[in-house]
Motif scaffolding. Structure first.
Motif, PDB file in Angstrom:
ATOM      1  N   SER A 114       0.829  -1.205   0.000  1.00  0.00           N
ATOM      2  CA  SER A 114       0.000   0.000   0.000  1.00  0.00           C
ATOM      3  C   SER A 114       0.867   1.259   0.000  1.00  0.00           C
ATOM      4  O   SER A 114       0.591   2.216  -0.739  1.00  0.00           O
ATOM      5  CB  SER A 114      -0.926  -0.016   1.226  1.00  0.00           C
ATOM      6  OG  SER A 114      -1.671   1.169   1.280  1.00  0.00           O
ATOM      7  N   CYS A 115       1.897   1.265   0.803  1.00  0.00           N
ATOM      8  CA  CYS A 115       2.815   2.405   0.868  1.00  0.00           C
ATOM      9  C   CYS A 115       3.503   2.621  -0.480  1.00  0.00           C
ATOM     10  O   CYS A 115       3.571   3.749  -0.983  1.00  0.00           O
ATOM     11  CB  CYS A 115       3.842   2.179   1.971  1.00  0.00           C
ATOM     12  SG  CYS A 115       5.017   3.533   2.164  1.00  0.00           S
ATOM     13  N   LEU A 116       4.000   1.549  -1.076  1.00  0.00           N
ATOM     14  CA  LEU A 116       4.659   1.636  -2.375  1.00  0.00           C
ATOM     15  C   LEU A 116       3.690   2.148  -3.432  1.00  0.00           C
ATOM     16  O   LEU A 116       4.025   3.043  -4.216  1.00  0.00           O
ATOM     17  CB  LEU A 116       5.233   0.275  -2.785  1.00  0.00           C
ATOM     18  CG  LEU A 116       5.916   0.217  -4.147  1.00  0.00           C
ATOM     19  CD1 LEU A 116       7.105   1.177  -4.200  1.00  0.00           C
ATOM     20  CD2 LEU A 116       6.358  -1.203  -4.454  1.00  0.00           C
ATOM     21  N   TYR A 117       2.498   1.599  -3.454  1.00  0.00           N
ATOM     22  CA  TYR A 117       1.464   2.019  -4.402  1.00  0.00           C
ATOM     23  C   TYR A 117       1.222   3.527  -4.286  1.00  0.00           C
ATOM     24  O   TYR A 117       1.216   4.249  -5.284  1.00  0.00           O
ATOM     25  CB  TYR A 117       0.184   1.235  -4.098  1.00  0.00           C
ATOM     26  CG  TYR A 117      -1.001   1.592  -4.960  1.00  0.00           C
ATOM     27  CD1 TYR A 117      -1.246   0.913  -6.142  1.00  0.00           C
ATOM     28  CD2 TYR A 117      -1.896   2.589  -4.576  1.00  0.00           C
ATOM     29  CE1 TYR A 117      -2.348   1.226  -6.939  1.00  0.00           C
ATOM     30  CE2 TYR A 117      -2.990   2.908  -5.366  1.00  0.00           C
ATOM     31  CZ  TYR A 117      -3.205   2.224  -6.540  1.00  0.00           C
ATOM     32  OH  TYR A 117      -4.287   2.537  -7.322  1.00  0.00           O
ATOM     33  N   ASN A 118       1.022   3.996  -3.057  1.00  0.00           N
ATOM     34  CA  ASN A 118       0.759   5.423  -2.839  1.00  0.00           C
ATOM     35  C   ASN A 118       1.949   6.294  -3.249  1.00  0.00           C
ATOM     36  O   ASN A 118       1.756   7.347  -3.857  1.00  0.00           O
ATOM     37  CB  ASN A 118       0.379   5.676  -1.379  1.00  0.00           C
ATOM     38  CG  ASN A 118      -0.977   5.103  -1.038  1.00  0.00           C
ATOM     39  OD1 ASN A 118      -1.859   5.013  -1.881  1.00  0.00           O
ATOM     40  ND2 ASN A 118      -1.142   4.677   0.202  1.00  0.00           N
ATOM     41  N   LEU A 119       3.148   5.873  -2.925  1.00  0.00           N
ATOM     42  CA  LEU A 119       4.342   6.636  -3.311  1.00  0.00           C
ATOM     43  C   LEU A 119       4.507   6.696  -4.828  1.00  0.00           C
ATOM     44  O   LEU A 119       4.827   7.746  -5.383  1.00  0.00           O
ATOM     45  CB  LEU A 119       5.600   6.031  -2.685  1.00  0.00           C
ATOM     46  CG  LEU A 119       5.791   6.299  -1.197  1.00  0.00           C
ATOM     47  CD1 LEU A 119       6.954   5.458  -0.659  1.00  0.00           C
ATOM     48  CD2 LEU A 119       6.019   7.781  -0.934  1.00  0.00           C
TER      49      LEU A 119
END
Length: 146
Positions: A132-137
């Motif tokens: 989720s963090c990677l996706y958002n970044l």
């Protein structure tokens, strides 16, 4: 400032773009055997993902969704049409617009592709929070550079 310091910004290890490029390349390479099983390229696969969701979309909107220009998208659509997965037709409201619609064969392909995301998840090995963090970044970067 000495010469080494002057050129520090040009070192590959200091580039955010390089690991993004390398990661993208490696991820697509990992997709290949799964996509070979259903006879799709990665670009054809992401195109079908949009069509599985929307069923019918004009080419301009499809290109925007996939971040692809018409020069890249047109051959992909022709190939998918030749496989019987989509049909391309001029819009009845505005003949300048080309509409892409999924066929029954294209819908049926979704059942063969359903296991691909889970298979890829075992390759990437991120926790749901990391993913989720990677996706958002990544989408933040896309938004910032567009």
């Amino acid at each position: 400032m000495n010469n080494e310091e002057k050129y520090e910004a040009l070192k590959l290890c200091n580039q955010v773009c390089f690991p993004l490029y390398a990661c993208s390349k490696e991820i697509i390479r990992k997709y290949k055997p799964f996509l070979d099983e259903i006879d799709l390229t990665y670009t054809q696969y992401i195109t079908m993902m949009v069509l599985w969701e929307k069923k019918s979309v004009n080419v301009k909107t499809l290109g925007e969704s996939l971040y692809l220009d018409s020069g890249t998208l047109t051959p992909v659509l022709k190939k998918l049409e030749s496989k019987g997965y989509i049909k391309r037709e001029r819009s009845s409201e505005d003949e300048r617009n080309l509409v892409v619609s999924i066929t029954k064969e294209g819908e049926d392909l979704r059942d063969r592709a359903i296991s691909i995301p889970a298979k890829m998840g075992t390759c990437v090995k991120l926790t749901p929070e990391e993913a989720s963090c990677l996706y958002n970044l990544l989408y933040k970067i896309i938004g910032n550079v567009r």
